[in-house]
Design a protein around this motif. Structure first.
Motif, mmCIF file in Angstrom:
data_model
loop_
_atom_site.group_PDB
_atom_site.id
_atom_site.type_symbol
_atom_site.label_atom_id
_atom_site.label_comp_id
_atom_site.label_asym_id
_atom_site.label_seq_id
_atom_site.Cartn_x
_atom_site.Cartn_y
_atom_site.Cartn_z
ATOM 1 N N LEU A 32 1.156 -1.333 -0.031
ATOM 2 C CA LEU A 32 -0.073 0.067 -0.108
ATOM 3 C C LEU A 32 0.481 1.799 0.246
ATOM 4 O O LEU A 32 0.226 2.527 -0.386
ATOM 5 C CB LEU A 32 -1.335 -0.016 1.319
ATOM 6 C CG LEU A 32 -2.300 -0.683 0.479
ATOM 7 C CD1 LEU A 32 -2.882 -1.209 2.134
ATOM 8 C CD2 LEU A 32 -2.519 -0.928 -0.170
ATOM 9 N N ASP A 33 1.603 0.996 0.516
ATOM 10 C CA ASP A 33 3.288 2.482 0.752
ATOM 11 C C ASP A 33 3.165 2.415 -1.094
ATOM 12 O O ASP A 33 3.423 3.766 -1.173
ATOM 13 C CB ASP A 33 4.337 1.900 1.338
ATOM 14 C CG ASP A 33 3.898 2.204 2.765
ATOM 15 O OD1 ASP A 33 2.931 2.744 3.444
ATOM 16 O OD2 ASP A 33 4.851 1.729 3.472
ATOM 17 N N TYR A 36 0.231 4.752 -2.639
ATOM 18 C CA TYR A 36 -0.417 6.058 -0.759
ATOM 19 C C TYR A 36 0.675 7.089 -1.235
ATOM 20 O O TYR A 36 0.628 8.069 -1.771
ATOM 21 C CB TYR A 36 -0.361 5.657 -0.347
ATOM 22 C CG TYR A 36 -1.500 6.542 0.946
ATOM 23 C CD1 TYR A 36 -1.644 6.889 1.033
ATOM 24 C CD2 TYR A 36 -0.316 7.542 1.433
ATOM 25 C CE1 TYR A 36 -2.747 8.437 1.995
ATOM 26 C CE2 TYR A 36 -0.368 8.172 2.701
ATOM 27 C CZ TYR A 36 -1.264 8.955 2.121
ATOM 28 O OH TYR A 36 -2.318 10.104 3.336
ATOM 29 N N TYR A 37 2.186 6.609 -1.749
ATOM 30 C CA TYR A 37 3.134 7.972 -1.837
ATOM 31 C C TYR A 37 3.723 7.828 -3.551
ATOM 32 O O TYR A 37 3.629 6.282 -3.810
ATOM 33 C CB TYR A 37 4.120 7.743 -1.185
ATOM 34 C CG TYR A 37 3.857 7.674 0.248
ATOM 35 C CD1 TYR A 37 3.481 8.507 0.706
ATOM 36 C CD2 TYR A 37 3.518 6.582 0.960
ATOM 37 C CE1 TYR A 37 3.408 8.728 2.316
ATOM 38 C CE2 TYR A 37 2.876 7.172 2.832
ATOM 39 C CZ TYR A 37 3.269 8.209 2.653
ATOM 40 O OH TYR A 37 2.663 8.336 4.590
ATOM 41 N N PRO A 43 1.581 11.915 -0.474
ATOM 42 C CA PRO A 43 0.309 11.288 -0.507
ATOM 43 C C PRO A 43 -0.873 11.089 -0.768
ATOM 44 O O PRO A 43 -0.945 12.570 -1.912
ATOM 45 C CB PRO A 43 -0.100 11.037 1.161
ATOM 46 C CG PRO A 43 0.304 12.957 1.393
ATOM 47 C CD PRO A 43 1.224 12.790 0.378
ATOM 48 N N GLN A 46 -7.041 10.988 -0.335
ATOM 49 C CA GLN A 46 -8.626 9.878 0.879
ATOM 50 C C GLN A 46 -8.758 8.687 -0.024
ATOM 51 O O GLN A 46 -9.438 7.858 -0.509
ATOM 52 C CB GLN A 46 -8.450 9.946 1.597
ATOM 53 C CG GLN A 46 -7.522 10.407 2.734
ATOM 54 C CD GLN A 46 -6.781 9.269 2.923
ATOM 55 O OE1 GLN A 46 -7.140 8.125 3.636
ATOM 56 N NE2 GLN A 46 -5.276 9.484 3.240
ATOM 57 N N PHE A 49 -6.835 7.048 -3.395
ATOM 58 C CA PHE A 49 -6.362 6.058 -1.914
ATOM 59 C C PHE A 49 -7.481 4.883 -2.058
ATOM 60 O O PHE A 49 -7.525 3.652 -2.269
ATOM 61 C CB PHE A 49 -5.316 6.303 -1.040
ATOM 62 C CG PHE A 49 -4.589 5.375 -0.548
ATOM 63 C CD1 PHE A 49 -4.048 4.120 -1.198
ATOM 64 C CD2 PHE A 49 -5.564 5.595 0.705
ATOM 65 C CE1 PHE A 49 -3.354 3.518 -0.029
ATOM 66 C CE2 PHE A 49 -4.158 4.264 1.646
ATOM 67 C CZ PHE A 49 -3.486 3.043 1.458
ATOM 68 N N TYR A 68 -2.736 1.754 7.945
ATOM 69 C CA TYR A 68 -3.757 2.031 6.882
ATOM 70 C C TYR A 68 -5.167 2.417 7.736
ATOM 71 O O TYR A 68 -5.901 1.625 6.504
ATOM 72 C CB TYR A 68 -3.951 2.926 5.036
ATOM 73 C CG TYR A 68 -2.694 2.553 4.909
ATOM 74 C CD1 TYR A 68 -2.116 3.368 4.508
ATOM 75 C CD2 TYR A 68 -1.993 2.016 4.049
ATOM 76 C CE1 TYR A 68 -0.790 4.749 3.889
ATOM 77 C CE2 TYR A 68 -0.356 2.119 3.990
ATOM 78 C CZ TYR A 68 -0.100 3.768 3.828
ATOM 79 O OH TYR A 68 1.325 3.766 3.137
#
Length: 173
Positions: A32-33, A36-37, A43, A46, A49, A68
Motif C-alpha cells: 500500500l505504501d 499511497y505515496y 500522499p 484519501q 487511495f 492504513y
C-alpha cells in the motif's frame, strides 16, 4: 488463503512476510505504501487511495500489506485471511533500524517504503499497541468477523507461518 490482508505496526515485518507469502502462494502482492505515496513522497488523496483499494480487492487472489486503518474496512470486507503482526515496539524499532541500514535510506520503489525515521514515527511505533492496536481490533470485529485472523507476536512465529504454508503448498502439488 486466497485474499490476504497483512497489517501491523511500522517495522513489524509486513513487507517481508508479504513477499515471502506471495512467493510461496504465487499470489499477486500489493504494498500500500507504493500506492499511497508517489516518487516524491506525496500522499494520494484519501478518496483516490480508497478507490485504488476497491479495484484491488475485487481480484480472486491477492496479498495486500499495509496498515492504513482509515481504509482497512475495504480490505477486511473482501479478505478471507488477515495476518496481524502484533510485535513489541522494541522489535519494530529494531526492524526499522535494520531496514535503514540495509537500504541506506531513501525510497524503495518496489514496495514504496521510504526510510523516513522521524520522532513522530518513533512515537507512533512506541504507542502503537496502546493506541492503534485497539482501533485495529475494533475494525476487525466490525468489518472482519468472517476472516481467518492470524495474530503473530514474534518474528519466529512469522517464520513458522511461512514454513507451514510452504509445507502445505508442497503437499498439495
Amino acid at each position: 488463503m486466497d485474499r490476504i490482508a497483512i497489517i501491523g505496526c511500522g517495522g513489524s515485518g509486513k513487507s517481508t512476510v508479504a513477499r515471502q507469502l506471495a512467493r510461496v502462494l504465487d499470489a499477486p502482492l500489493t504494498h500500500l505504501d507504493a500506492i499511497y505515496y508517489d516518487e516524491h513522497w506525496r500522499p494520494l488523496p484519501q478518496d483516490e487511495f480508497a478507490a485504488q483499494q476497491e479495484k484491488l480487492v475485487v481480484g480472486e487472489r491477492w496479498i495486500i500489506e499495509g496498515n492504513y486503518a482509515g481504509s482497512l474496512p475495504i480490505r477486511l470486507a473482501a479478505a478471507d485471511t488477515v495476518i496481524f503482526l502484533d510485535l513489541p515496539a522494541t522489535t519494530c524499532l529494531w526492524g526499522i533500524a535494520q531496514r535503514r541500514w540495509r537500504y541506506r535510506g531513501g525510497q524503495h520503489h518496489q514496495d514504496g517504503v521510504y526510510d523516513r525515521i522521524t520522532w513522530n514515527f518513533i512515537r507512533y511505533i512506541l504507542g502503537y499497541r496502546r493506541t492503534m492496536r485497539p482501533r485495529v481490533q475494533g475494525l476487525l470485529r466490525e468489518h472482519g468477523p468472517h476472516v481467518r485472523l492470524i495474530t503473530l507476536t514474534s518474528r519466529r512465529q512469522a517464520a513458522r507461518l511461512i514454513d507451514r504454508v510452504r509445507d502445505e503448498q508442497q503437499s498439495v502439488t
